[in-house]
Design a protein around this motif. Structure first.
Motif, PDB file in Angstrom:
ATOM      1  N   ILE A 178      36.230 -15.824 -33.269  1.00 22.41           N
ATOM      2  CA  ILE A 178      35.965 -14.324 -33.768  1.00 22.41           C
ATOM      3  C   ILE A 178      35.854 -13.948 -35.031  1.00 22.41           C
ATOM      4  CG2 ILE A 178      36.943 -12.089 -33.332  1.00 22.41           C
ATOM      5  CD1 ILE A 178      37.907 -12.787 -30.493  1.00 22.41           C
ATOM      6  N   LEU A 179      36.693 -14.173 -35.747  1.00 18.68           N
ATOM      7  CA  LEU A 179      36.942 -14.144 -37.098  1.00 18.68           C
ATOM      8  C   LEU A 179      35.490 -14.624 -37.878  1.00 18.68           C
ATOM      9  CD1 LEU A 179      40.642 -14.860 -37.925  1.00 18.68           C
ATOM     10  CD2 LEU A 179      39.476 -12.600 -38.004  1.00 18.68           C
ATOM     11  N   SER A 180      35.340 -15.776 -37.539  1.00 21.71           N
ATOM     12  CA  SER A 180      33.742 -16.451 -38.264  1.00 21.71           C
ATOM     13  C   SER A 180      32.483 -15.642 -37.914  1.00 21.71           C
ATOM     14  CB  SER A 180      33.959 -17.977 -37.638  1.00 21.71           C
ATOM     15  OG  SER A 180      34.816 -18.688 -38.221  1.00 21.71           O
ATOM     16  N   ARG A 181      32.661 -15.119 -36.829  1.00 21.44           N
ATOM     17  CA  ARG A 181      31.767 -14.068 -36.443  1.00 21.44           C
ATOM     18  C   ARG A 181      31.597 -12.795 -37.248  1.00 21.44           C
ATOM     19  NH1 ARG A 181      27.224 -17.179 -35.081  1.00 21.44           N
ATOM     20  NH2 ARG A 181      27.825 -18.164 -33.107  1.00 21.44           N
ATOM     21  N   LEU A 182      32.969 -12.207 -37.366  1.00 28.17           N
ATOM     22  CA  LEU A 182      32.972 -10.872 -37.820  1.00 28.17           C
ATOM     23  C   LEU A 182      33.032 -10.741 -39.217  1.00 28.17           C
ATOM     24  CD1 LEU A 182      35.883  -9.281 -35.551  1.00 28.17           C
ATOM     25  CD2 LEU A 182      33.529  -8.940 -35.214  1.00 28.17           C
ATOM     26  N   PHE A 183      33.360 -11.933 -40.086  1.00 30.19           N
ATOM     27  CA  PHE A 183      33.541 -12.058 -41.358  1.00 30.19           C
ATOM     28  C   PHE A 183      32.842 -13.407 -41.922  1.00 30.19           C
ATOM     29  CE2 PHE A 183      37.228  -9.755 -40.038  1.00 30.19           C
ATOM     30  CZ  PHE A 183      37.095  -8.632 -40.631  1.00 30.19           C
TER      31      PHE A 183
ATOM     32  N   GLY B 235      33.386 -13.346 -46.702  1.00 32.21           N
ATOM     33  CA  GLY B 235      34.403 -13.060 -45.719  1.00 32.21           C
ATOM     34  C   GLY B 235      35.396 -14.204 -45.620  1.00 32.21           C
TER      35      GLY B 235
ATOM     36  N   ARG C 100      38.838 -14.127 -43.332  1.00 31.09           N
ATOM     37  CA  ARG C 100      39.093 -14.908 -42.311  1.00 31.09           C
ATOM     38  C   ARG C 100      40.399 -15.626 -42.404  1.00 31.09           C
ATOM     39  NH1 ARG C 100      33.644 -16.360 -43.405  1.00 31.09           N
ATOM     40  NH2 ARG C 100      34.175 -18.474 -43.725  1.00 31.09           N
TER      41      ARG C 100
END
Length: 337
Positions: free
Chosen positions: A167-172, A177, A181
């Motif tokens: 999820i962090l890789s997708r959001l940031f 980012g 992350r």
């Protein structure tokens, strides 16, 4: 002309499809091997047990417990043997006496190993027409006597590292980012570790150790997995994340030994499992939750190495990012002042 251009294109697509099909089949076979082989070959393997008593009695017990199932050690007296069980030097022990056998077990150290030792002691007592007493020195908590909550912690610990990394890789995304992350992965590991420990200890009563120590151990395990996956994704994209996730799910999960204990897996598989984050996390949780941290140092060191690996991968990606951006940036004409 169009037909001749289409033919090589179709041939290339066919080769690509063939490679994908063979690759997916190989993944399925690897998954089957990873899950099936340890299960097929599971059973007692070199379970460390202790015996004490007279020389003749210990010799007879050692002979009775010979074979690849057991690794027998002799202790000076009953007090030394029980201390060894509590310190996780052995999984249990047998003390012979006239017309009586006492078996000491540690169910929280490995329920299946404890059950096997109990069965062995009962069989020996029957052969000698003696009575047998089983004393569990490290049982699971009374609220969860079978350790169901503890055993069920494997997948939450694994997905607790995988899902936030994804999820962090997708959001940031991207280099911009990367540090967000990293901060998010560390923050999540801390919060989730304390939350999972609170649920298992106070919600279901499955754990009985020091809450702070248990929480920090769970946080370390989730950080080891999450940061490693974040580092692989930062360097190699989703291919790196997929590779790391496959190793964790195909090897780390079935070889963790959380439910059975590592002595229930073949030696090579057990060793590999304890070197991967799920196995090390499970062993550290067992040590902190039931043995006051005894025997958890190696697992904590293993997880610390995975955390450092993840940080190193992220650092490399962070240093490489500006250079790649400079190379990819369109050239500018120098301005005359």
């Amino acid at each position: 002309m169009n037909q001749s251009a289409t033919t090589p294109d179709r041939a290339g697509q066919a080769r690509k499809l063939a490679v994908i099909v063979v690759g997916l089949a190989a993944v399925v076979v690897a998954m089957l091997c990873a899950f099936a082989l340890p299960s097929v070959n599971s059973g007692p393997h070199n379970i460390p047990v202790g015996v004490t008593g007279s020389q003749d009695a210990t010799a007879a017990l050692s002979k009775a417990l010979s074979g690849e199932e057991w690794d027998v050690s002799t202790y000076d007296d009953e007090k030394a043997l029980t201390a060894a069980v509590k310190d996780r030097e052995v999984m249990g022990g047998i003390v012979p006496a006239e017309g009586h056998l006492t078996a000491y077990t540690a169910t929280a150290g490995g329920a299946q190993s404890a059950a096997t030792l109990t069965s062995a002691a009962t069989a020996l007592a029957k052969q000698q027409q003696a009575e047998v007493t089983v004393t569990d020195l490290r049982p699971f908590p009374s609220e969860d006597p079978r350790g169901s909550g503890f055993s069920s912690a494997a997948l939450p610990m694994i997905f607790g590292g995988m899902i936030p990394a994804m999820i962090l890789s997708r959001l940031f995304p991207g280099h911009a980012g990367l540090r967000l992350r990293l901060a998010g992965g560390i923050a999540f590991a801390v919060v989730a570790g304390f939350a999972v420990a609170a649920f298992l200890q106070y919600g279901t009563g499955s754990l009985s150790g020091d809450y702070l120590m248990t929480s920090l151990g769970l946080s370390l395990g989730m950080a080891a997995l999450c940061l490693t996956l974040l580092g692989l994704e930062s360097l190699m994209g989703m291919a790196g994340f997929g590779l790391g996730a496959a190793v964790v799910m195909l090897l780390g999960n079935p070889l963790s030994g959380l439910a059975s204990g590592p002595h229930w897996l073949p030696n090579g598989w057990a060793t590999l499992g304890q070197l991967l984050p799920p196995g090390a996390s499970g062993s550290l949780l067992r040590a902190n939750a039931f043995f006051d941290g005894t025997g958890g140092g190696g697992s904590a060191l293993t997880l610390g190495c995975w955390v450092l690996l993840g940080l190193a991968l992220i650092l490399i990606a962070d240093r490489r990012g500006p250079r790649e951006a400079a190379v990819e940036e369109p050239g500018r004409q120098p301005q005359l002042v």
